[in-house]
Design a protein around this motif. Structure first.
Motif, short mmCIF file in Angstrom:
data_model
loop_
_atom_site.label_atom_id
_atom_site.label_comp_id
_atom_site.label_asym_id
_atom_site.label_seq_id
_atom_site.Cartn_x
_atom_site.Cartn_y
_atom_site.Cartn_z
N PHE A 1 0.91 -1.13 -0.15
CA PHE A 1 -0.10 0.07 0.08
C PHE A 1 0.97 1.47 0.12
N ALA B 1 -2.34 6.15 2.63
CA ALA B 1 -3.00 5.66 3.87
C ALA B 1 -2.97 6.66 4.92
N LYS C 1 -5.61 9.36 4.47
CA LYS C 1 -6.86 8.54 5.01
C LYS C 1 -7.11 8.35 6.39
N ALA D 1 -10.47 0.17 7.84
CA ALA D 1 -11.35 0.36 6.44
C ALA D 1 -10.91 1.57 5.91
N ALA D 2 -10.80 2.83 6.32
CA ALA D 2 -10.35 3.88 5.77
C ALA D 2 -9.02 3.95 5.01
N GLU E 1 -7.68 1.34 4.01
CA GLU E 1 -7.74 0.12 3.18
C GLU E 1 -6.45 -0.61 3.15
N ILE E 2 -6.07 -1.09 4.39
CA ILE E 2 -5.02 -2.16 4.98
C ILE E 2 -5.52 -2.92 5.86
N THR E 3 -4.73 -3.95 5.92
CA THR E 3 -4.92 -5.07 6.79
C THR E 3 -4.22 -4.67 8.11
#
Length: 146
Positions: free
Chosen positions: A7, A12, A15, A35-36, A38-40
């Motif tokens: 990512f 990130a 976000k 979620a915001a 978009e990473i694990t």
């Protein structure tokens, strides 16, 4: 050998900053951050350690992206008189609101009243940003005749 990040860390971080800006530190849960951003969860902990670390990094990012530009604008005599610079600053804020429909206010102001400001490290970062802006207005007022 460690795997490369899957990512964009800057994206990130933007976000995460957006989520903190919108809901504040206390209301931003880890699942909402993931979620915001978009990473694990694994990527989050590997890159950012914990929620407090990413919050502090978000404050620093705001300092670098917004406070620095504002301070530079206010203290640059090439931007016109003191009055023109102050009006220009308000004009930039108004334009941002018109363009993005932003009704979130200032992240710095929001963070100052957020519970996270009770943390000594967050408080120090926030106060440094406030002093930076205060000093910019002081420089502006001391170098112009308005």
């Amino acid at each position: 050998m460690a795997r490369p990040r899957e990512f964009d860390a800057d994206e990130a971080m933007d976000k995460a900053m957006g989520l903190f800006w919108q809901v504040g530190y206390e209301q931003a849960s880890l699942s909402e951050l993931l979620a915001a951003m978009e990473i694990t969860k694994g990527s989050f902990y590997k890159a950012f350690q914990d929620k407090q670390s990413i919050y502090l990094a978000a404050l620093e990012r705001y300092n670098d992206k917004v406070i620095s530009g504002t301070a530079a604008f206010l203290t640059d005599p090439n931007q016109g008189s003191g009055r023109a610079r102050i009006l220009g600053l308000f004009g930039k804020v108004a334009e941002e609101v018109r363009r993005n429909g932003d009704r979130l206010g200032c992240f710095l102001c929001n963070a100052l009243v957020d519970k996270a400001a009770e943390d000594a490290e967050a408080e120090a970062k926030l106060q440094a940003m406030v002093h930076r802006l205060e000093n910019s207005f002081f420089v502006l007022c001391s170098t112009t005749n308005a």
